[in-house]
Design a protein around this motif. Structure first.
Motif, PDB file in Angstrom:
ATOM      1  N   PHE A   1       8.087  34.637  42.670  1.00 28.53           N
ATOM      2  CA  PHE A   1       6.708  34.155  42.786  1.00 28.53           C
ATOM      3  C   PHE A   1       6.536  32.682  42.441  1.00 28.53           C
ATOM      4  N   ALA A   2       7.614  31.918  42.422  1.00 24.92           N
ATOM      5  CA  ALA A   2       7.475  30.473  42.248  1.00 24.92           C
ATOM      6  C   ALA A   2       6.937  29.895  43.553  1.00 24.92           C
ATOM      7  N   TRP A   3       6.021  28.923  43.441  1.00 23.68           N
ATOM      8  CA  TRP A   3       5.312  28.417  44.629  1.00 23.68           C
ATOM      9  C   TRP A   3       4.754  27.035  44.334  1.00 23.68           C
ATOM     10  N   GLU A   4       4.632  26.215  45.365  1.00 21.51           N
ATOM     11  CA  GLU A   4       4.108  24.856  45.199  1.00 21.51           C
ATOM     12  C   GLU A   4       3.138  24.529  46.327  1.00 21.51           C
ATOM     13  N   LYS A   5       2.042  23.854  45.968  1.00 22.61           N
ATOM     14  CA  LYS A   5       1.061  23.440  46.972  1.00 22.61           C
ATOM     15  C   LYS A   5       0.138  22.374  46.380  1.00 22.61           C
ATOM     16  N   ASN A   6      -0.172  21.359  47.163  1.00 21.39           N
ATOM     17  CA  ASN A   6      -1.178  20.351  46.813  1.00 21.39           C
ATOM     18  C   ASN A   6      -1.006  19.738  45.422  1.00 21.39           C
ATOM     19  N   GLY A   7       0.213  19.384  45.075  1.00 24.99           N
ATOM     20  CA  GLY A   7       0.444  18.705  43.810  1.00 24.99           C
ATOM     21  C   GLY A   7       0.540  19.608  42.595  1.00 24.99           C
ATOM     22  N   LEU A   8       0.524  20.921  42.804  1.00 22.62           N
ATOM     23  CA  LEU A   8       0.668  21.880  41.707  1.00 22.62           C
ATOM     24  C   LEU A   8       1.791  22.848  42.041  1.00 22.62           C
ATOM     25  N   PHE A   9       2.395  23.432  41.005  1.00 22.36           N
ATOM     26  CA  PHE A   9       3.338  24.514  41.235  1.00 22.36           C
ATOM     27  C   PHE A   9       3.183  25.554  40.144  1.00 22.36           C
ATOM     28  N   ILE A  10       3.642  26.747  40.456  1.00 21.21           N
ATOM     29  CA  ILE A  10       3.613  27.858  39.508  1.00 21.21           C
ATOM     30  C   ILE A  10       5.004  28.455  39.471  1.00 21.21           C
ATOM     31  N   ARG A  11       5.408  28.832  38.270  1.00 18.28           N
ATOM     32  CA  ARG A  11       6.710  29.472  38.110  1.00 18.28           C
ATOM     33  C   ARG A  11       6.624  30.472  36.968  1.00 18.28           C
ATOM     34  N   PRO A  12       7.506  31.473  36.991  1.00 24.27           N
ATOM     35  CA  PRO A  12       7.509  32.423  35.877  1.00 24.27           C
ATOM     36  C   PRO A  12       8.010  31.765  34.595  1.00 24.27           C
ATOM     37  N   ALA A  13       7.506  32.244  33.484  1.00 23.27           N
ATOM     38  CA  ALA A  13       8.052  31.825  32.192  1.00 23.27           C
ATOM     39  C   ALA A  13       9.499  32.309  32.141  1.00 23.27           C
ATOM     40  N   ARG A  14      10.365  31.527  31.526  1.00 25.54           N
ATOM     41  CA  ARG A  14      11.789  31.869  31.498  1.00 25.54           C
ATOM     42  C   ARG A  14      12.188  32.670  30.258  1.00 25.54           C
ATOM     43  N   THR A  15      11.609  32.307  29.118  1.00 25.35           N
ATOM     44  CA  THR A  15      12.012  32.938  27.856  1.00 25.35           C
ATOM     45  C   THR A  15      10.803  33.125  26.938  1.00 25.35           C
ATOM     46  N   ALA A  16      10.992  33.977  25.940  1.00 24.88           N
ATOM     47  CA  ALA A  16       9.947  34.172  24.932  1.00 24.88           C
ATOM     48  C   ALA A  16       9.717  32.881  24.147  1.00 24.88           C
ATOM     49  N   ASP A  17      10.792  32.138  23.877  1.00 23.50           N
ATOM     50  CA  ASP A  17      10.635  30.861  23.165  1.00 23.50           C
ATOM     51  C   ASP A  17       9.797  29.882  23.981  1.00 23.50           C
ATOM     52  N   GLU A  18      10.008  29.879  25.289  1.00 23.19           N
ATOM     53  CA  GLU A  18       9.214  29.003  26.155  1.00 23.19           C
ATOM     54  C   GLU A  18       7.733  29.378  26.080  1.00 23.19           C
ATOM     55  N   LEU A  19       7.442  30.675  25.997  1.00 29.23           N
ATOM     56  CA  LEU A  19       6.050  31.131  25.856  1.00 29.23           C
ATOM     57  C   LEU A  19       5.433  30.657  24.546  1.00 29.23           C
ATOM     58  N   ARG A  20       6.192  30.800  23.478  1.00 23.15           N
ATOM     59  CA  ARG A  20       5.671  30.358  22.174  1.00 23.15           C
ATOM     60  C   ARG A  20       5.378  28.855  22.194  1.00 23.15           C
ATOM     61  N   ASN A  21       6.266  28.092  22.801  1.00 24.09           N
ATOM     62  CA  ASN A  21       6.072  26.650  22.901  1.00 24.09           C
ATOM     63  C   ASN A  21       4.830  26.328  23.745  1.00 24.09           C
ATOM     64  N   GLU A  22       4.649  27.048  24.831  1.00 22.92           N
ATOM     65  CA  GLU A  22       3.472  26.861  25.693  1.00 22.92           C
ATOM     66  C   GLU A  22       2.190  27.076  24.891  1.00 22.92           C
ATOM     67  N   GLY A  23       2.163  28.154  24.112  1.00 24.49           N
ATOM     68  CA  GLY A  23       0.995  28.452  23.289  1.00 24.49           C
ATOM     69  C   GLY A  23       0.706  27.362  22.275  1.00 24.49           C
ATOM     70  N   LYS A  24       1.759  26.835  21.663  1.00 22.60           N
ATOM     71  CA  LYS A  24       1.580  25.749  20.681  1.00 22.60           C
ATOM     72  C   LYS A  24       1.025  24.492  21.343  1.00 22.60           C
TER      73      LYS A  24
ATOM     74  N   GLU B   1       4.386  16.153  36.795  1.00 21.65           N
ATOM     75  CA  GLU B   1       4.623  16.340  35.359  1.00 21.65           C
ATOM     76  C   GLU B   1       5.115  17.768  35.099  1.00 21.65           C
ATOM     77  N   PRO B   2       6.295  18.109  35.613  1.00 22.56           N
ATOM     78  CA  PRO B   2       6.752  19.498  35.576  1.00 22.56           C
ATOM     79  C   PRO B   2       7.001  20.071  34.185  1.00 22.56           C
ATOM     80  N   GLU B   3       7.204  19.241  33.208  1.00 25.39           N
ATOM     81  CA  GLU B   3       7.486  19.740  31.856  1.00 25.39           C
ATOM     82  C   GLU B   3       6.250  19.748  30.950  1.00 25.39           C
ATOM     83  N   ILE B   4       5.138  19.281  31.457  1.00 26.69           N
ATOM     84  CA  ILE B   4       3.916  19.222  30.646  1.00 26.69           C
ATOM     85  C   ILE B   4       3.031  20.422  30.967  1.00 26.69           C
TER      86      ILE B   4
END
Length: 125
Positions: free
Chosen positions: A2-25, A53-56
């Motif tokens: 379900f990764a997808w890109e359109k009009n300057g935005l993209f969506i991708r699945p979270a990779r790890t639980a740590d990545e989720l915690r970091n996102e929340g912070k 800004e793919p990492e932000i």
């Protein structure tokens, strides 16, 4: 998936639980508390980013995969969706539903083929 890109935005699945915690912070919302549910496969979580800004972190989306329904989609401090994000979500979800329908159809086709082979073997014996 379900990764997808359109009009300057993209969506991708979270990779790890740590990545989720970091996102929340970073976005100051509660997605980090969903890490166990995510790890156990009970929920699907996705990150929406600007392509430049793919990492932000920008927005975080929760999808209930069994019926392909968006449960929630929030930005910084649980900010609601902008019109741009609402439209992106709408288009992505339509695309993702088509992908999922095709995947389920292929799964069903494979099961039917396996059943046919099994029946052929039983009748040949």
């Amino acid at each position: 998936r379900f990764a997808w890109e359109k009009n300057g935005l993209f969506i991708r699945p979270a990779r790890t639980a740590d990545e989720l915690r970091n996102e929340g912070k970073l976005l100051l919302h509660c997605v980090g508390t969903y890490a166990k549910q995510y790890s156990d496969g009970k929920t699907a979580l996705f990150f929406i980013r600007r392509t430049e800004e793919p990492e932000i972190p920008y927005y975080t989306l929760e999808l209930r995969e069994r019926d392909m329904t968006v449960v929630q989609n929030h930005g910084d401090h649980n900010r609601p969706q902008t019109p741009e994000i609402k439209e992106f979500e709408r288009k992505w979800l339509a695309w993702a539903k088509k992908q999922e329908a095709a995947r389920r159809a292929e799964e069903k086709k494979a099961r039917l083929a396996d059943d046919c082979k099994k029946n052929e073997k039983e009748h040949a014996a």
